[in-house]
Design an enzyme around this catalytic site. Structure first.
Site, PDB file in Angstrom:
ATOM      1  N   LYS A  67       5.634  -8.685   2.232  1.00  0.00           N
ATOM      2  CA  LYS A  67       5.540  -8.306   3.403  1.00  0.00           C
ATOM      3  C   LYS A  67       4.360  -9.383   4.327  1.00  0.00           C
ATOM      4  O   LYS A  67       3.472  -9.484   3.458  1.00  0.00           O
ATOM      5  CB  LYS A  67       5.160  -6.846   3.952  1.00  0.00           C
ATOM      6  CG  LYS A  67       6.563  -5.998   3.460  1.00  0.00           C
ATOM      7  CD  LYS A  67       6.064  -4.614   3.957  1.00  0.00           C
ATOM      8  CE  LYS A  67       4.844  -3.900   3.383  1.00  0.00           C
ATOM      9  NZ  LYS A  67       4.583  -4.099   1.799  1.00  0.00           N
ATOM     10  N   ASP A 109      -1.492  -8.557   1.679  1.00  0.00           N
ATOM     11  CA  ASP A 109      -0.447  -8.583   0.482  1.00  0.00           C
ATOM     12  C   ASP A 109      -0.247  -9.965   0.291  1.00  0.00           C
ATOM     13  O   ASP A 109      -0.132 -10.619  -1.026  1.00  0.00           O
ATOM     14  CB  ASP A 109       1.051  -7.957   1.082  1.00  0.00           C
ATOM     15  CG  ASP A 109       1.015  -6.714   1.268  1.00  0.00           C
ATOM     16  OD1 ASP A 109      -0.167  -6.040   0.802  1.00  0.00           O
ATOM     17  OD2 ASP A 109       1.729  -5.960   1.957  1.00  0.00           O
ATOM     18  N   HIS A 129       1.113   0.138   9.634  1.00  0.00           N
ATOM     19  CA  HIS A 129      -0.307   0.584   8.891  1.00  0.00           C
ATOM     20  C   HIS A 129      -0.689   1.385  10.186  1.00  0.00           C
ATOM     21  O   HIS A 129      -2.277   1.574   9.984  1.00  0.00           O
ATOM     22  CB  HIS A 129      -1.030  -0.697   8.616  1.00  0.00           C
ATOM     23  CG  HIS A 129      -0.558  -1.461   7.301  1.00  0.00           C
ATOM     24  ND1 HIS A 129       0.271  -2.468   7.562  1.00  0.00           N
ATOM     25  CD2 HIS A 129      -0.218  -1.093   6.203  1.00  0.00           C
ATOM     26  CE1 HIS A 129       0.795  -2.984   6.449  1.00  0.00           C
ATOM     27  NE2 HIS A 129       0.257  -2.089   5.511  1.00  0.00           N
ATOM     28  N   GLY A 180       0.671  -1.215   0.018  1.00  0.00           N
ATOM     29  CA  GLY A 180      -0.137   0.225  -0.023  1.00  0.00           C
ATOM     30  C   GLY A 180       0.890   1.244  -0.066  1.00  0.00           C
ATOM     31  O   GLY A 180       2.106   1.326   0.431  1.00  0.00           O
ATOM     32  N   GLY A 191       1.564   5.045   1.290  1.00  0.00           N
ATOM     33  CA  GLY A 191       1.873   5.555   2.712  1.00  0.00           C
ATOM     34  C   GLY A 191       3.059   5.115   3.394  1.00  0.00           C
ATOM     35  O   GLY A 191       3.484   5.309   4.652  1.00  0.00           O
ATOM     36  N   HIS A 192       3.830   4.267   2.725  1.00  0.00           N
ATOM     37  CA  HIS A 192       5.309   3.655   3.376  1.00  0.00           C
ATOM     38  C   HIS A 192       6.438   4.433   2.541  1.00  0.00           C
ATOM     39  O   HIS A 192       7.387   3.638   2.859  1.00  0.00           O
ATOM     40  CB  HIS A 192       5.345   2.097   3.193  1.00  0.00           C
ATOM     41  CG  HIS A 192       3.983   1.504   3.864  1.00  0.00           C
ATOM     42  ND1 HIS A 192       3.741   1.566   5.358  1.00  0.00           N
ATOM     43  CD2 HIS A 192       3.339   0.572   3.371  1.00  0.00           C
ATOM     44  CE1 HIS A 192       2.526   1.070   5.505  1.00  0.00           C
ATOM     45  NE2 HIS A 192       2.123   0.372   4.410  1.00  0.00           N
TER      46      HIS A 192
END
Length: 330
Positions: free
Chosen positions: A104, A109, A217, A53, A55-56
């Site tokens: 991950k 995922d 997250h 996703g 945001g990382h």
């Protein structure tokens, strides 16, 4: 909530486009902008593919380039990329030697990458390495096992270097699985994450509190503790990590202090100084270091400490040249 964005719905697409335009030397979009790939692929080399996703950032798109990933897929914020995105990356990145997917250990995922392997497996040689370096999940007894967090960078760097040297797919998988057993991470945060779509933070803390054992997250950790000095916080992280990793004679230790998005460099280096002192006083000399904001959780004010115990071969692969937007050394 105040963020530099136009709308929550377009934030990821606009951000990823900006990334590609800023780093055209290293990367380009794949067809229909479903993934990001290296600008120059190497024929006959096993392709390394990862994703997750948004945001990382800079993980994973910032690790696409020589010596690391061949392609990366980006989902919505904290949401796995779709199987179709992953398959498109496989189709573009496989130059004849197959693909290794670095995933991950999160349910979404795993499900989507496994589905992509099932759907594309007849046309390509594919395999997968699951990264699970986070101490916290196993301590809380969650059934899925350890999450994949900042240690993912170390796995991608070492496997990327090995792939550049021509290591075949089966040996790369074996290398990644062995390496994963010798990497441990733990994080701490001073605030939750503000998710653009909901405009809410994932958890709220009082002024004198901190959250120990957070995930990337925005997940809360195992304990809400009184805020303490940096040495006390870092000492707790390091003590927990050391107690959970098997130290073997001759191992070459890599210490990685990672910012989760809202922690300034001065505090990260202060944390590294304390972590290195604590770990070396525990009898583990540090041979490799990395400090910076690489595996984030949007705007979380926090950090994680990762300790990896490397073999001689892995140590050499860590030092091997890399040229990506986020990591670059000769």
């Amino acid at each position: 909530m105040k963020k530099f964005m136009n709308t929550a719905e377009t934030m990821v697409a606009e951000s990823v486009e900006g990334f590609v335009r800023a780093h055209e030397t290293f990367v380009m979009f794949g067809p229909e902008r479903r993934f990001i790939r290296r600008r120059h692929l190497t024929s006959g080399k096993v392709a390394l593919i990862s994703g997750g996703g948004a945001g990382h950032e800079p993980m994973h798109i910032g690790f696409v380039g020589h010596g690391m990933l061949d392609a990366a897929c980006v989902g919505h914020i904290f949401t796995s990329p779709t199987p179709s995105q992953i398959i498109a990356a496989i189709e573009a990145a496989d130059t004849g030697a197959g693909c290794l997917l670095v995933v991950k250990n999160y349910d979404g995922d795993l499900m989507n990458f496994e589905m992509a392997i099932e759907m594309a497996g007849e046309r390509h040689r594919l395999d997968m390495v699951i990264v699970s370096d986070d101490i916290e999940t196993s301590r809380t007894g969650e059934s899925r096992g350890r999450r994949g967090v900042a240690g993912t960078l170390i796995v991608e760097k070492i496997l990327g270097a090995a792939a550049e040297r021509g290591m075949p797919l089966d040996e790369l998988k074996q290398l990644g699985e062995g390496l994963n057993t010798r990497i441990r991470s733990m994080g701490v945060a001073l605030n939750g994450v503000t998710v653009p779509q909901t405009e809410r933070t994932t958890f709220a803390l009082e002024p004198g509190e901190m959250e120990m054992g957070v995930g990337i997250h925005g997940e809360p950790g195992h304990a809400r503790q009184p805020f303490a000095t940096a040495d006390a916080v870092i000492g707790h992280l390091c003590k927990t990590i050391i107690s959970d990793i098997a130290v073997t004679p001759g191992a070459r230790a890599l210490l990685f202090v990672n910012g989760l998005g809202g922690t300034p460099p001065a505090e990260l280096y202060l944390a590294y100084n304390g972590a290195r002192r604590f770990i070396e006083e525990s009898g583990i000399p540090i041979e490799h270091s990395l400090v910076g904001t690489y595996v984030t959780s949007l705007d979380m004010q926090g950090l994680s400490v990762t300790l990896a115990l490397l073999t001689d071969e892995e140590s050499s692969l860590w030092d091997a040249p890399v040229a990506t937007a986020a990591l670059c050394w000769p």
